[in-house]
Scaffold this active site. Structure first.
Site, mmCIF file in Angstrom:
data_model
loop_
_atom_site.group_PDB
_atom_site.id
_atom_site.type_symbol
_atom_site.label_atom_id
_atom_site.label_comp_id
_atom_site.label_asym_id
_atom_site.label_seq_id
_atom_site.Cartn_x
_atom_site.Cartn_y
_atom_site.Cartn_z
ATOM 1 N N ASP A 263 40.401 -40.472 28.643
ATOM 2 C CA ASP A 263 40.201 -39.694 29.870
ATOM 3 C C ASP A 263 38.724 -39.622 30.286
ATOM 4 O O ASP A 263 38.407 -39.656 31.478
ATOM 5 C CB ASP A 263 40.735 -38.264 29.703
ATOM 6 C CG ASP A 263 42.255 -38.207 29.775
ATOM 7 O OD1 ASP A 263 42.864 -39.102 30.401
ATOM 8 O OD2 ASP A 263 42.839 -37.257 29.209
ATOM 9 N N LYS B 151 48.900 -33.059 23.973
ATOM 10 C CA LYS B 151 47.617 -33.742 23.699
ATOM 11 C C LYS B 151 46.883 -33.185 22.470
ATOM 12 O O LYS B 151 46.113 -33.901 21.844
ATOM 13 C CB LYS B 151 46.704 -33.668 24.924
ATOM 14 C CG LYS B 151 47.101 -34.618 26.039
ATOM 15 C CD LYS B 151 46.086 -34.551 27.173
ATOM 16 C CE LYS B 151 46.371 -35.611 28.217
ATOM 17 N NZ LYS B 151 45.290 -35.692 29.215
#
Ligand code: ATR
Length: 277
Positions: free
Chosen positions: A102, A66
């Site tokens: 997210d 990420k």
């Protein structure tokens, strides 16, 4: 031509993302595909070059890439910058743009479960200081949380996050002392997940009006949520965060906001055959 999307991570074989994305692709009758691209850290560069060659429309990025993926992108949007991580890549006319869904997934799930978040945002206690914690803090701050306290096994990590995001932190050993005043308790650690040790925390110390959220979704009802429910507290499981971060990514790639329904929840929780990699 088939619109190609997919997930890059290591490992990814147990991911629920293909099941979620394929469900919506079928529902909207898109000529699209969502594939798993298992990528060891040393091969990330090659995989990203391959993704450009294949002209993928979009990607999800998961552990451990990420942050590392950022150097292979053309730009990163503000949300991903603030979170410090990319979980979604969008191909805009050949340019790979990094984003992060997210925080959206986290807050949309909380809102769906609790309705008006205002009373719960007065005094938020977060367990953990990992990647998921970063997205949670950004989402909570944007939603108006003014008083956030972190506690984490590794105090240094909690301190680093507290400094970066201007929130409080206290040592893990005294985590139970934070509960009496908490309006919302959130577990962002992996404790309580299948195959992981249980989280040890005394929910009897929480006020009766507090809510408890666990971002763990396997099991769906963790021991933390079970004990909170037994006390009559409002509880929020982690499946919605997974579904809503996927919803936003789908919209970014395909231009359609798909629905998160009870049927989808059931579908995602059904045991599935392992996907070939
Ligand atoms: P993610 O990106 O999913 O948040 P992560 O960055 O690996 O995953 O974070 C995992 C979190 O669970 C961390 O807060 C970690 O605490 P440390 O920072 O001290 O490692 C926490 N965690 C994992 N195992 C733990 C354990 N046995 N006891 C306490 N905390 C634990």
């Amino acid at each position: 031509m088939t619109t190609l999307t997919g997930l890059i991570g290591y490992p990814v074989s147990h991911s629920k993302s293909p099941c979620i994305q394929a469900y919506w692709i079928a529902q909207h009758q898109l000529d699209a595909d969502y594939k798993l691209f298992t990528t060891a850290p040393a091969r990330l560069r090659q995989t990203m070059l391959h993704m450009r060659k294949k002209n993928v429309a979009g990607l999800n990025i998961t552990v451990p890439h990420k942050q590392a993926v950022i150097e292979y992108l053309d730009s990163v949007d503000d949300t991903a910058k603030r979170i410090g991580a990319v979980n979604t890549v969008i191909n805009k006319n050949g340019k790979f743009i990094g984003s992060n869904t997210d925080a959206y997934g986290f807050i949309t799930n909380l809102k769906e479960a609790l309705g008006d978040l205002k009373p719960y945002l007065k005094n938020v206690v977060i367990l953990g200081a990992g990647g998921a914690t970063r997205a949670a803090i950004v989402a909570l701050k944007d939603a108006g949380a003014s008083n956030i306290t972190l506690t984490n096994r590794s105090g240094e990590k909690a301190q680093g996050l507290a400094d970066e995001f201007h929130v409080e932190h206290l040592p893990w050993s005294v985590r139970n002392n934070l509960l009496a005043e908490a309006t919302l308790l959130i577990n962002t650690t992996s404790l309580g997940m299948e195959g992981q040790p249980e989280l040890s925390i005394d929910v009897s110390l929480l006020p009766a009006s507090a809510a408890v959220h666990d971002i763990v979704y396997a099991p769906l009802e963790t021991e933390l949520l079970k004990s909170a429910r037994a006390r009559g507290l409002k509880i929020v499981d982690g499946l919605g965060m997974l579904l809503y971060q996927a919803q936003k990514a789908f919209e970014l790639w395909h231009g359609i906001l798909p629905e998160v329904t009870p049927e989808l929840r059931v579908h995602v929780l059904e045991p599935s055959d392992e996907q070939p990699e």
